[in-house]
Structures are given as structure tokens and as C-alpha cells.
Write a protein that holds these residues in place. Structure first.
Motif, PDB file in Angstrom:
ATOM      1  N   LEU A 234      -7.620  12.327  -7.599  1.00 53.74           N
ATOM      2  CA  LEU A 234      -7.699  11.516  -6.439  1.00 53.74           C
ATOM      3  C   LEU A 234      -6.272  11.209  -5.954  1.00 53.74           C
ATOM      4  CD1 LEU A 234      -9.806   9.878  -4.918  1.00 53.74           C
ATOM      5  CD2 LEU A 234      -9.754   8.260  -6.321  1.00 53.74           C
ATOM      6  N   VAL A 235      -6.049  11.626  -4.880  1.00 54.70           N
ATOM      7  CA  VAL A 235      -4.831  11.200  -4.002  1.00 54.70           C
ATOM      8  C   VAL A 235      -5.242   9.981  -3.200  1.00 54.70           C
ATOM      9  CG1 VAL A 235      -3.226  11.869  -2.211  1.00 54.70           C
ATOM     10  CG2 VAL A 235      -4.061  13.658  -3.852  1.00 54.70           C
ATOM     11  N   VAL A 236      -4.428   8.965  -3.732  1.00 59.26           N
ATOM     12  CA  VAL A 236      -4.731   7.726  -2.975  1.00 59.26           C
ATOM     13  C   VAL A 236      -3.432   7.260  -2.266  1.00 59.26           C
ATOM     14  CG1 VAL A 236      -5.240   5.322  -3.401  1.00 59.26           C
ATOM     15  CG2 VAL A 236      -6.190   6.907  -4.603  1.00 59.26           C
ATOM     16  N   ALA A 237      -3.260   7.018  -1.033  1.00 59.11           N
ATOM     17  CA  ALA A 237      -2.089   6.405  -0.399  1.00 59.11           C
ATOM     18  C   ALA A 237      -2.407   5.030   0.099  1.00 59.11           C
ATOM     19  CB  ALA A 237      -1.708   7.357   0.654  1.00 59.11           C
ATOM     20  N   ALA A 238      -1.333   4.121  -0.072  1.00 58.14           N
ATOM     21  CA  ALA A 238      -1.502   2.828   0.581  1.00 58.14           C
ATOM     22  C   ALA A 238      -0.037   2.231   0.880  1.00 58.14           C
ATOM     23  CB  ALA A 238      -2.050   1.979  -0.411  1.00 58.14           C
ATOM     24  N   ASP A 239       0.044   1.429   1.950  1.00 58.84           N
ATOM     25  CA  ASP A 239       1.282   0.874   2.424  1.00 58.84           C
ATOM     26  C   ASP A 239       0.912  -0.613   2.888  1.00 58.84           C
ATOM     27  OD1 ASP A 239       3.676   2.541   2.437  1.00 58.84           O
ATOM     28  OD2 ASP A 239       1.952   3.830   3.052  1.00 58.84           O
ATOM     29  N   GLU A 240       1.541  -1.657   2.623  1.00 60.01           N
ATOM     30  CA  GLU A 240       1.604  -2.844   2.816  1.00 60.01           C
ATOM     31  C   GLU A 240       3.033  -3.740   3.305  1.00 60.01           C
ATOM     32  OE1 GLU A 240       2.420  -6.047   1.186  1.00 60.01           O
ATOM     33  OE2 GLU A 240       3.541  -4.951  -0.566  1.00 60.01           O
ATOM     34  N   PHE A 241       2.998  -4.545   4.312  1.00 61.63           N
ATOM     35  CA  PHE A 241       3.898  -4.960   4.975  1.00 61.63           C
ATOM     36  C   PHE A 241       4.095  -6.434   5.061  1.00 61.63           C
ATOM     37  CE2 PHE A 241       3.514  -0.625   6.478  1.00 61.63           C
ATOM     38  CZ  PHE A 241       4.489   0.011   5.946  1.00 61.63           C
TER      39      PHE A 241
ATOM     40  N   VAL B 146      -3.135  10.605  -8.245  1.00 61.50           N
ATOM     41  CA  VAL B 146      -1.618  10.743  -7.711  1.00 61.50           C
ATOM     42  C   VAL B 146      -1.551   9.744  -6.490  1.00 61.50           C
ATOM     43  CG1 VAL B 146       0.043  12.067  -6.393  1.00 61.50           C
ATOM     44  CG2 VAL B 146      -1.478  13.279  -8.347  1.00 61.50           C
ATOM     45  N   PHE B 147      -0.567   8.842  -6.532  1.00 62.41           N
ATOM     46  CA  PHE B 147      -0.621   7.720  -5.622  1.00 62.41           C
ATOM     47  C   PHE B 147       0.673   7.952  -4.996  1.00 62.41           C
ATOM     48  CE2 PHE B 147       0.886   3.366  -4.539  1.00 62.41           C
ATOM     49  CZ  PHE B 147      -0.049   2.922  -3.969  1.00 62.41           C
ATOM     50  N   ALA B 148       0.586   7.560  -3.616  1.00 68.32           N
ATOM     51  CA  ALA B 148       1.588   7.560  -2.726  1.00 68.32           C
ATOM     52  C   ALA B 148       1.653   6.567  -1.734  1.00 68.32           C
ATOM     53  CB  ALA B 148       1.334   9.018  -1.508  1.00 68.32           C
ATOM     54  N   THR B 149       2.984   6.100  -1.485  1.00 68.24           N
ATOM     55  CA  THR B 149       3.339   4.951  -0.712  1.00 68.24           C
ATOM     56  C   THR B 149       4.733   5.087  -0.144  1.00 68.24           C
ATOM     57  OG1 THR B 149       3.577   2.438  -0.902  1.00 68.24           O
ATOM     58  CG2 THR B 149       4.429   3.912  -2.778  1.00 68.24           C
ATOM     59  N   GLY B 150       4.828   4.417   1.227  1.00 61.57           N
ATOM     60  CA  GLY B 150       6.225   4.747   1.786  1.00 61.57           C
ATOM     61  C   GLY B 150       7.112   3.766   1.055  1.00 61.57           C
ATOM     62  N   TYR B 151       6.991   2.431   0.914  1.00 67.51           N
ATOM     63  CA  TYR B 151       8.050   1.510   0.460  1.00 67.51           C
ATOM     64  C   TYR B 151       7.498   0.803  -0.885  1.00 67.51           C
ATOM     65  CZ  TYR B 151      10.036   2.653   4.732  1.00 67.51           C
ATOM     66  OH  TYR B 151      10.594   3.322   5.621  1.00 67.51           O
TER      67      TYR B 151
END
Length: 771
Positions: free
Chosen positions: A584-591, A502-507
Motif C-alpha cells: 500500500l503506497v500512502v502519501a500525505a502532507d500537512e501544513f 511505503v509512505f511518501a511525504t513532501g516535508y
């Protein structure tokens, strides 16, 4: 205890086939296609000018995505007879699936930046993908849990699954659930670059020479059967079950074996308590591409044998509405059950069905389907199937059960800014050193503090041939997973294939979207890079991670500022009811630079790399990623895994704050905190550590302080990881958990607190005091 049955009581629909449910259904059953010439933008360089274009007049001053969504939601609410003034708005959830969101507006803003150097930061902040749910909540004053799912073309089918989880656990009284996507140059040029568009209106399961893009929105009002009966609502159909799986095979092509599609369909039927022999009609994914139109029939044969039920593709009438497709086709499936007619497949071009399926050619067919299975498959190898049935129809097998398993955390890892590993992150937290040690040059001069992650370092553990196809967001996600495996051990091949992600990201993949679109703006079709396009979907990172590690279990992708906390909730719910052993919960954010410039132009950005939560210093943006392994407690014990924490409870709430806004009173936020405590069976005084969402922004920090006070948590010990890690948006909640679980002293009973601009809040309770 058996979970509540879920009723569908309202439908809303707008597509090229019609401006509402009645127009659309009349056109579909008559076999009248809504595919026509696309006059929204110049199509001269594309493979085709054909599209499933909505012809209703769009009002000025509103993004096309928001207009389509609002139109369908309004109709669905009216159709359901649900009186929002009499309903408990605090328990009205909004769950949306979308791949593009407000992309038409974003494309225009980006064109201004590329061609004129003009950046409208407030407008850009108001048209990010998660904003579509905020728009709906504000327009209809809905104050319950809120989330956007973005598994590309399976997005709104996944949204239906998320809504089911909320209703099965009685986290909401009703859910406004559906999907929306507008036609946009990004997708039109991208699919042209892939050579995937049919020059003529698509011919699914017949000629299979490519897809036709469409646009639209489909929304359903979902509530428990008991809730519907209490208010005297007519139940159109029931949402009986759903199944999700990953192929772990390819970023844009389905697994030709059909194993992933088979797994999703089988799980949907198992959850619903039905067998293959109970299915009366299939609404196919049926895109018209050669790869899909070969793989899906193969999966059907494996599930049904030689007796495949009638199976049609409504995309032949609406075009492929991308993230809206699952909900649009669910609406068609509910109408098939309620109205007694099967939708047809059109544009067969006289080609015999090559796989021997009954595709209901030409016109709708009278029938009395009791059980319908609707399929949606997507880039990244995502498979989603939904079961919809006649009201009161009960399967012979076991129906969806309530929570029966304890869920535990058996691994965590994270990185943020200059801290490229969990050990470096923990050291920064221990010493109080910030991870946002870099700066970003701003348009017009000046520099802003910023936590840039080292993408080259993140790529070192990845096979170079694979790394070249991965975008920055995917590399950050992969680095977090690799670090988790280094810290807690790699799964066996059998364990990996059963592991969900399950993937999570802000934007989402901002770099890929901006780079691909800039290529189109500057060079037209010759600048449309197909490799970049494959990474513009929000779930691309999850697909890359799945391929790297052969993860083929449950798969979903969430977008928004509270997405990692909601991902933990979703994964915990699925494991607790026995639908998965490990997720597996994976979260990522790049800017990229443009994103930093946008954030820095808004009120509340820090002028120096010195953040004091609650001190009004302003926030500092930072890139980050986290990985959290959740398992059934008995499965973890059986393999001798070290348990780091038990999952005790979750809560979510919202407020109609408006796009990019937040109310400082803390009312809605406190409801999320109290809900998590209630599910955990804890009093406020039982909490040993609050992991704060405060990060230096005056409005956010004030709202949380008031929320903690309202929830009785004022004065509890507080951990403020954003002081060192920076504001990572969607991944912040998961990074907060990593920070808490890597401290020398156990945090005891732990409450994670999170918020998102637009007025969405989430909380989670975990316990490190293990028996």
C-alpha cells in the motif's frame, strides 16, 4: 535473467570515532570510543552530556548536516577512483537516509520565529529534510535519480535497499548512497523525555541501561560489478541483498517477540541467496536500551538457533547516529570483509553478556568474514537488514531475480483540502470547484488562500484512544487508507499481515516537530512532550497506519516533492521481483500556519483562490493524502479484485539546480519522462493522458511545458488536478493518479509527471486499457 551483482567500490566516513575511514577504523578496531562531552549545545537539563561528537572543525556558513554529508561523499568518491568527469553524470544517483536533515539550522530559524517573530522563509525552505540530497547533487554535479529515505534510525539501511533496487533494474550506473544525521537539541531533548539516554557511555548488549546519541555520515559508492570491472575499480565487498519489515506493534518500542526483526533478516538472506549458516558476522542494531537489547537476541536465536555468529555493536564506539546508523555500520561491515577484522563492542562494564552472544568485547578480532548481516531497527516498528559479502562469494540459494511479475493497481483513494473523501475529490474535479476554500492569516497582516483538511473529520474512523496519539499527518494518512478500504474492501487478517506500506511525504510531520521544539524553547526539558517526540520522525504516520491495520510487510518512507511517484516505483519494483504480493503506497502532507507562511512568503504564491496551470496565477498550498494499493496481477486475480490499471514504467532524473531552485529549461525533467516511456515500451504518441504537475507557479509550469515538448509529448491530452486540489507537494503524484482513475472516462495510457524544488523529477506510466 539474473540481476546485476552490486559492488561497493568506495567508502566515506566521519563520526566521533574519527574524521575519515582510516581514523575511524583504527579507533574502532582498537576499541577507542568516540563518545565524549557534547559541547555543541547546553546539556544541563538532559540525562547526559555524553555523545558521539565529531571533533573536526566545521566550516562557517554551512549547516552541520550538509557539511558531514559532503565530507563523507567526497571521501567515498576519492576512495572509489570514480572520475565524475569521465562518468555519465545523468546516470549517477543520489540516495540518502536521514532522520533529521539540516535540523541545526532549522532549530535556529524556529527559535527566531518563536522568540522574535522573525521568519526567514528562503532559509527555512533550504533546510527541509529532502534538501540534503539536493545539496549533494549540486555539490558534485550528479544528475540521476535522487531520493531521501527517512525511516528514523533505519533510514540509511533502507537507503541501501533503495539503491539496490535502482542498480538491479539498471536505472543508474552508480549510486552515491549513505546516511547522515547531526546532533540536535530536538533528538537530545526527545530521547531524554523518553528516559532512553544512558548517563554514562552506552553499554549495548551488556549493562543495557540506555543509548548514547552520536552524529556523523557514512557513504558508499555502489555500482554493478560489471561497471566496476570495466573501469578497473577495486571491489571492496558486494551488496548482496536486503530485507525490510514492519512490526505493527508500537511507535517507539520493538515487538518483544522479535518477529519483525526475524522477517527482515530472513528476507535479506533469501534475496542474497544465503542461509543463516553462511553468515560469519553480525553488526547488531545494539542501541543499549533494555527493550532493543532483549528483542534483537531473541530474533537472532529464532534465525540461527544456538549457533549465532559473532555479533557486535559499533554504536558503543560511535554512539547512535540515528538515520546515519545503517550506512555507518555498513561501512564498518565492508571494512570487516575487506580488512579481515571484526569490530568490537566496548563499554561492557564487566557485565557478562546476558544472552550468551559473542559480542567481540574490548578490541577488534582478526577474522575472514565472507558474509555479514547488518541490522537497523527504528521507531514506528521498522526493521531493516542488509547483507554484505566478500567479492565473488555466491550463495547456494537463488540470487536476486529480475522482474518476473506484472504489477497492477487494485485500489485508490484520496482527499485534499475541503474534499475529505474520494467522492468529494472526484466531484470537485468534475465541477471545477477548488478544494482550497480556506485562508491562513500571515505574520504582519494579510491572509493567503489555503486548502486546510479537516483533521477532526479524519479522526472519526479511528479509535479515540489511538487518535489521541496521532499527529495531523498520521490522521490524514489513516483517513485515506480507511477510504480506500471503504471503496475497495478491507483485507483479511492474513492479507493485512503480509501487506507492506511505503509512505511518501513532501516535508513530513511539520506540526509535531514545531510543537515539540517550541515546548523545549519555552520550557526546556519540562516542555519536551514524549508523545509529540514519537511523532517527529517522518515515518511515524506509516507506523500508526501499520498498527491500525496490522500491516507487517515491506516498509519504507520517502521524503520530497516527487516522493509519491518514487514510492510507486519502489513498491512496483519490489512486487515485480517477487519480494511482496501487496504494498500500500500512502502519501500525505500537512501544513501548519508556519509552513503556509513560509510558502506564501516565497515568490509564486497566489493572491486569490484561483489557480490556472500555465497561467502564471501562482500556486495555492493544500493539505492532502492518497492511498494506492499495488498487487501482483496473479494475486489480484486469485482474490477476484477489480484491476484499475497496470503499472508499465517509471523514470527519474535530477539536475544540480541548488537548494530550493529549479531550472526552467526542462532538460532533466524530459529525461525522466522519456525514461518512463522507454521502460513502458511506448512512444510519446501512445500516451492518452498526461497528468500534469503544473499548479500555477510560473517557473514550474514553464519547465514542464518545455519538458513535455522535449519528450515529444507536446499536444497530448492533459489533466491538471492541481487547479482544483492545490499544491500538495509530496502527495501530488499519488493524488494525480487518484484523480485520473476516478474520472468517468478511462484515461487510457496514463503518464504521471512530477517535480521537486531542488531539481528532482519523476514520472510513471500506467495503463487502464486492460486485456
Amino acid at each position: 535473467m539474473e540481476a546485476p551483482r552490486i559492488a561497493v567500490t568506495g567508502l566515506g566516513l566521519i563520526t566521533g570515532a574519527g574524521d575519515d575511514v582510516e581514523q575511524g577504523w583504527a579507533s574502532v578496531t582498537a576499541g577507542i570510543s568516540g563518545i565524549r562531552a557534547n559541547d555543541l549545545f547546553d546539556t544541563a537539563e538532559l540525562q547526559t552530556d555524553r555523545a558521539g561528537l565529531v571533533t573536526a572543525a566545521q566550516p562557517p556558513g554551512v549547516d552541520r548536516c550538509y557539511w558531514l554529508a559532503g565530507t563523507a561523499v567526497r571521501e567515498a568518491l576519492r576512495h572509489s577512483g570514480l572520475d565524475l568527469d569521465a562518468a555519465d553524470r545523468d546516470r549517477g544517483a543520489v540516495v540518502v537516509g536521514s532522520s533529521l536533515g539540516a535540523m541545526p539550522t532549522l532549530e535556529g530559524l524556529h527559535a527566531d520565529l518563536v522568540h522574535r517573530g522573525v521568519l526567514d522563509a528562503p532559509a527555512a525552505a533550504a533546510c527541509q529534510l529532502p534538501c540534503v540530497a539536493d545539496h549533494i547533487a549540486a555539490a558534485f554535479d550528479l544528475r540521476g535519480p535522487r531520493v531521501v529515505l527517512s525511516n528514523a534510525c533505519a533510514a540509511s539501511a533502507v537507503a541501501l535497499g533503495y539503491a539496490a533496487e535502482l542498480l538491479w533494474r539498471e536505472d543508474a550506473d552508480f549510486v552515491v548512497c549513505g546516511g547522515v544525521d547531526p546532533l540536535a537539541t530536538l533528538s537530545a531533548y526527545g530521547f531524554s523525555a523518553l528516559g532512553a539516554l544512558d548517563p554514562r557511555p552506552c553499554s549495548p548488549m551488556s549493562a543495557s541501561t540506555g543509548l548514547t546519541l552520536g552524529e556523523g555520515a557514512g557513504f558508499l559508492i555502489l555500482e554493478s560489478v560489471r561497471h566496476a570491472e570495466r573501469r578497473g575499480a577495486r571491489v571492496l565487498a558486494e551488496l548482496d541483498g536486503y530485507g525490510l519489515s514492519g512490526d505493527g506493534h508500537h511507535q517507539t518500542a520493538p515487538d518483544p517477540s522479535g518477529r519483525g526483526a526475524l522477517a527482515a533478516m530472513a528476507e535479506a538472506l533469501r534475496t542474497a541467496g544465503f542461509g543463516p549458516g553462511d553468515v560469519d558476522y553480525l553488526n547488531l542494531h545494539g542501541t543499549g536500551t533494555p527493550a532493543n537489547d532483549a528483542a534483537e537476541p531473541r530474533a537472532l536465536r529464532m534465525l540461527f538457533g544456538e549457533r549465532v555468529p559473532p555479533a557486535s555493536s559499533t554504536k558503543s564506539l560511535t554512539g547512535h547516529t540515528l538515520g546515519a546508523a545503517g550506512a555507518v555500520e555498513a561501512v564498518a561491515s565492508v571494512l570487516a570483509v575487506d580488512r579481515g577484522k571484526l569490530p568490537p563492542t566496548v563499554n561492557t562494564r564487566g557485565v557478562p553478556q546476558p544472552h550468551g552472544l559473542d559480542i567481540v568485547p574490548g578490541r577488534g578480532r582478526p577474522a575472514t568474514p565472507g558474509v555479514v548481516l547488518s541490522n537497523s531497527f527504528a521507531f514506528g516498528g521498522n526493521n531493516a537488514s542488509v547483507v554484505l559479502g566478500r567479492p565473488g562469494r555466491q550463495g547456494a540459494g537463488p540470487r536476486q531475480a529480475d522482474a518476473v511479475h506484472e504489477v497492477v493497481v487494485t485500489g485508490v483513494a484520496g482527499l485534499a483540502g475541503a474534499a475529505g473523501t474520494t467522492e468529494e475529490l472526484a466531484a470537485a474535479l468534475a465541477t471545477g470547484q477548488p478544494c482550497f476554500t480556506g485562508t491562513q492569516e500571515l505574520p504582519g497582516g494579510g491572509r493567503a488562500p489555503f486548502g486546510r483538511a479537516d483533521a477532526e473529520r479524519a479522526a472519526r474512523g479511528v479509535n479515540p484512544s489511538r487518535a489521541r496519539r496521532m499527529d495531523p499527518l498520521s490522521l490524514l494518512a489513516a483517513a485515506a487508507v480507511a477510504d480506500l478500504h471503504a471503496r475497495h474492501g478491507k483485507p483479511t487478517r492474513a492479507e493485512a499481515e503480509a501487506t507492506g506500506i511505503v509512505f511518501a511525504t513532501g516535508y513530513g510531520p511539520i506540526s509535531s516537530v514545531l510543537e515539540f521544539h517550541e515546548g523545549v524553547l519555552r520550557h526546556g526539558i519540562h516542555g519536551a512532550n514524549p508523545t509529540l517526540f514519537a511523532n517527529t520522525v517522518v515515518n511515524a504516520a506509516a507506523g500508526h497506519v501499520a498498527m491500525l491495520h496490522r500491516f507487517r510487510g515491506y516498509t519504507a518512507t520517502l521524503a520530497g516533492g516527487t516522493s509519491s511517484l518514487q514510492a510507486l516505483q519502489l513498491a512496483s519494483r519490489v512486487i515485480a521481483r517477487g519480494a511482496a504480493d501487496r504494498i500500500l503506497v500512502v502519501a500525505a502532507d500537512e501544513f501548519p500556519a508556519q509552513a503556509v507562511a513560509t510558502q506564501a512568503a516565497l515568490p509564486g504564491y497566489a493572491a486569490t483562490p484561483h489557480v490556472v496551470p500555465g497561467g502564471g496565477t501562482g500556486l495555492v498550498l493544500s493539505e492532502g493524502a492518497a492511498a494506492v494499493l499495488l498487487e501482483r496481477a496473479d494475486t489480484a486475480r486469485a482474490r477476484g479484485a477489480r484491476v484499475l490499471a497496470r503499472v508499465r514504467g517509471h523514470g527519474a532524473a535530477g539536475e544540480p539546480a541548488g537548494l530550493g531552485r529549479l531550472r526552467p529549461d526542462g532538460h532533466a525533467w524530459s529525461r525522466a519522462l522519456r525514461a518512463a516511456l522507454a521502460e513502458a515500451g511506448l512512444a510519446p504518441g501512445d500516451v492518452d493522458t498526461v497528468v500534469s504537475a503544473a499548479g500555477g507557479h510560473r517557473v514550474v509550469d514553464l519547465a514542464q511545458a518545455r519538458a513535455l515538448r522535449r519528450a515529444g509529448l507536446d499536444g497530448r491530452p492533459v489533466l491538471t488536478p492541481k487547479a482544483q486540489l492545490g499544491e500538495t507537494h509530496g502527495s501530488a503524484g499519488a493524488l494525480g493518479l487518484v484523480a485520473a482513475l476516478t474520472r468517468p472516462a478511462p484515461p487510457g495510457k496514463l503518464l504521471l509527471s512530477g517535480c521537486a524544488w531542488g531539481g528532482s523529477y519523476a514520472a510513471a506510466v500506467l495503463d487502464t486499457d486492460l486485456p
